[in-house]
Structures are given as C-alpha cells and as structure tokens.
Write an enzyme that holds these catalytic residues in place. Structure first.
Site, short mmCIF file in Angstrom:
data_model
loop_
_atom_site.label_atom_id
_atom_site.label_comp_id
_atom_site.label_asym_id
_atom_site.label_seq_id
_atom_site.Cartn_x
_atom_site.Cartn_y
_atom_site.Cartn_z
N LYS A 33 -6.82 -18.90 -26.88
CA LYS A 33 -8.00 -18.69 -26.02
C LYS A 33 -8.99 -19.85 -26.15
CE LYS A 33 -10.41 -16.06 -29.57
NZ LYS A 33 -10.63 -14.73 -30.16
N ARG A 126 -16.87 -2.69 -30.45
CA ARG A 126 -17.26 -3.81 -29.59
C ARG A 126 -16.75 -3.50 -28.20
NH1 ARG A 126 -14.94 -9.74 -30.91
NH2 ARG A 126 -13.06 -8.60 -30.37
N TYR A 265 -34.54 -41.29 -31.88
CA TYR A 265 -35.66 -40.47 -31.41
C TYR A 265 -36.65 -40.14 -32.51
CZ TYR A 265 -33.55 -39.62 -26.87
OH TYR A 265 -33.04 -39.77 -25.61
N MET A 311 -27.78 -37.34 -26.81
CA MET A 311 -26.87 -36.58 -25.95
C MET A 311 -25.50 -37.25 -25.85
SD MET A 311 -27.49 -35.16 -22.09
CE MET A 311 -29.05 -34.39 -22.42
C1 LIG Z 1 -9.80 -14.56 -31.33
C2 LIG Z 1 -8.94 -13.42 -31.54
C3 LIG Z 1 -7.92 -13.43 -32.51
C4 LIG Z 1 -7.71 -14.58 -33.46
O1 LIG Z 1 -8.57 -14.55 -34.55
P1 LIG Z 1 -8.49 -15.65 -35.70
O2 LIG Z 1 -9.53 -15.25 -36.68
O3 LIG Z 1 -8.81 -16.95 -35.06
O4 LIG Z 1 -7.11 -15.61 -36.23
C5 LIG Z 1 -7.09 -12.34 -32.58
N1 LIG Z 1 -7.24 -11.28 -31.76
C6 LIG Z 1 -8.21 -11.21 -30.83
C7 LIG Z 1 -8.32 -10.02 -29.97
C8 LIG Z 1 -9.09 -12.27 -30.69
O5 LIG Z 1 -10.06 -12.21 -29.76
#
Ligand SMILES: *Cc1c(COP(=O)(O)O)cnc(C)c1O
Length: 356
Positions: A33, A126, A265, A311
């Site tokens: 992701k 959550r 800066y 930046m």
């Molecule tokens: C991000 C995520 C993971 C991975 O977690 P890590 O700590 O990076 O291994 C696993 N499951 C879900 C649902 C996530 O959102």
C-alpha cells in the site's frame, strides 16, 4: 535529481528472514500500500514476484490495477479512497482483484458477484464489521451472491507489551468459529483468514500455539519487507532485517563560508570554522521532512546536514557530487519523533528508483 536506491539483495534477505520465521513461504503475503511505503509499488511488486509471493495488499484501485499481472490475489484495503468509476469497473472485471469491506453500508453498495474480503473488528475499534453484525453481513452476501474469499482483522497491538495482543487474537478466534458455522449452514466455502502484520508475526511465532483448519492463511508483512520492525524494544527480536532503500541527492552548488557566517533561512546554523558547504537537490517539497534547529542529522558519509531545510534543497558540510541522505531511516525517525513508516511513505512517488 535525487533518487532512491533499492537494494534487491536486501529485499531477498528480508524475504529469507520471513521464510525462516514462518517456515512456509505460502504464509508470506506482502503489503504494497501507499506506493510500497514510498519505495515504488511496481518496483517492489516485481521483486516480490521474483520470489513467487502470491498475495498482495494495496491501498486503492489504482494500485491494484498497476500490479494486477504480478500476483494471484490482490486485495484493496481501502477501495473507497480515490474512487473513480472506470477504475471500479475495471477492478470488478479483473478476476484476481478483491475488495476489502469494512462496513455493512459498503457491502450493500457492491454489485452482485463481487469478490470480497470481509474486515472484522476484533478490538482495535478502528474499522470493520462487529461480531454482532456478522449475521446481517452473511445475509447480504447470500442475497447478492458475493464471493467471500477472506475474513480478516488487524491486530493493532503487535508492537506493544501487554494483554491486548492476545485478547484481540482470541476475539478473532471466536469470529472464525462463527464464520465457520455461517458458511456451513449456508453451504458456502470456508474463506481464508488473516490477522497479523510484521510485528504480530514475530510475536505469534514465539508465543502461540497453532490451531488446525481455522489457522490464519498468512501474515500480511509490510514494514519487515522494507527492513524495519518497530516493536517495543523489550521484545528484543533478533531479526537481521536490512533496510532496502537508501536516499541519494546530487550537488547543486558549493560555497565557501568564513567562521561565524550563517547558513540558510533566518541564519539558524553557523559555521564554527572556515568551511565549504554545498546544497543538494532534495527538500521538504520532495517529501523529506523539514530539518529544523536542534536536530543533529548526518549523511551516511558523516557530513553534517544544516538546519533549516528548504523546500527544494538542503545544505550539507560536503563538497561531494553525491551524498547518501540515509541508508537506514531510523535516525531520521528519531529526530522527528516518529516511526520509519512515516518518513518513508512521505517520499514523493516521482523520486526515481534505481534497483541495484
Ligand atoms: C499496513 C497494514 C499491514 C502491514 O503492517 P506492517 O506493520 O507494515 O507489517 C497489515 N495489514 C493491514 C490491514 C495494514 O493496513
């Protein structure tokens, strides 16, 4: 132009560490992701493909479509984020793309026959369907003939010492048993189950007995693949994971400073002796956090990085053409009082990736 060097041998090393841990390569799923935590989703997906990893998790539909040819199953964790109708239709037509569903409301909106993984709440509170809502979820699933491929949860206590990790596992065990009885009575195939991310997997292996056919199918490994574990130090995991990305920047120009002259800066930094400094082509506009007064940060070569970052550039006590801003992001994470995830995921996707 700055770039990220991706060390594929370190990636393969991390894969091997996880294989030794799980003792079964089919237990390794990869989380890609958010542009593979800033590392480049396609680049990392290809490395995972070389190791025949079958299951991947992404954030949204765009990410799923980008790597659809590389895995047996790709699950979209947050299908509603960045929603575009034409991507939605494309994903529905792609047989190896699965939609994660975290609420009854979203479940109701899905077209008949959609392949889903049901997200349940086991105590992280959550998102996810509650145990009490399971019955209605199965009603909707049968009415719409949705294909239930998986039921999963996220144990949010993998990093922490304490009982919550175990009570979440127990809640999920209960949910599995209910899912089993629903699928039996409705004559549906038993879905796959999964619940643990990197640090949870490291703990699971040291502390838990395995159940038989209700066992999790795999662990969802994110950060471990990228070379880090952020668990509480009391666990003292001996893991030998290696960071896979190093960040490099190129020199823009060099200038000579006399003792006492200030830099950048508001003149926050001062030359304590006559010296040469250079600016390099990465700044907070590229996603690197803004280095401020009070922070002691050095490149991998040991050159001081001066506050404040701009930046589009930073000043460093070096005249080299190229410097390595970090090879292990832990020092940056410490300086900014955050976790490696946050520093890495902010790096802009346009920063080129060089696989070595
Ligand atoms: C991000 C995520 C993971 C991975 O977690 P890590 O700590 O990076 O291994 C696993 N499951 C879900 C649902 C996530 O959102």
């Amino acid at each position: 132009m700055p770039y990220l060097k991706i060390n594929q041998n370190n990636f393969f090393n991390n894969y091997q560490v996880l294989k030794n841990l799980t003792k079964d390569e089919n237990k390794i799923a990869i989380v890609l992701k958010d542009n593979a935590y800033g590392h480049g989703i396609l680049e990392i997906a290809k490395l995972a493909h070389q190791k025949s990893i079958k299951n991947a998790f992404v954030k949204n539909m765009q990410e799923a479509l980008c790597i659809q040819h590389l895995f047996e199953n790709i699950s979209i964790l947050y299908p509603q984020s960045c929603f575009l109708q034409n991507h939605f239709e494309q994903c529905l037509k792609t047989p190896n793309i699965l939609f994660c569903v975290a609420s009854l409301e979203f479940l109701k909106t899905l077209p008949n026959g959609t392949q889903i993984e049901l997200k349940v709440n086991s105590g992280m509170n959550r998102n996810g369907i509650s145990k009490e809502e399971l019955k209605e979820a199965f009603n909707i699933i049968t009415q719409k003939n949705l294909k239930l491929i998986g039921v999963f949860t996220h144990n949010g206590y993998g990093d922490d010492l304490g009982a919550e990790f175990f009570s979440q596992n127990q809640n999920f065990s209960q949910i599995k048993k209910e899912v089993l009885s629903f699928t039996k009575s409705l004559n549906l195939p038993l879905p796959r189950f999964h619940s643990l991310s990197s640090s949870g997997a490291f703990r699971d292996n040291t502390t838990q007995d395995k159940q038989d056919f209700l066992e999790d199918s795999f662990y969802r490994f994110g950060i471990a693949f990228y070379g880090y574990l952020c668990a509480d130090s009391v666990f003292n995991f001996q893991h030998n994971l290696k960071p896979i990305a190093s960040l490099w920047a190129q020199k823009i120009s060099t200038c000579k400073l006399l003792k006492g002259q200030t830099i950048g800066y508001s003149g926050t930094s001062k030359a304590l002796e006559d010296m040469q400094i250079s600016t390099y082509d990465i700044g907070y506009g590229d996603g690197l956090f803004r280095i401020k007064e009070g922070m002691e940060l050095f490149t991998k070569e040991g050159y001081r990085i001066f506050a404040r970052a701009s930046m589009d550039c930073i000043s460093i006590q070096s005249t080299q053409e190229e410097v390595c801003i970090f090879e292990d992001v832990s020092e940056f994470a410490k300086a900014f009082n955050t976790i490696p995830y946050e520093i890495l995921v902010h790096l802009h996707s346009y920063i080129p990736k060089k696989i070595i």
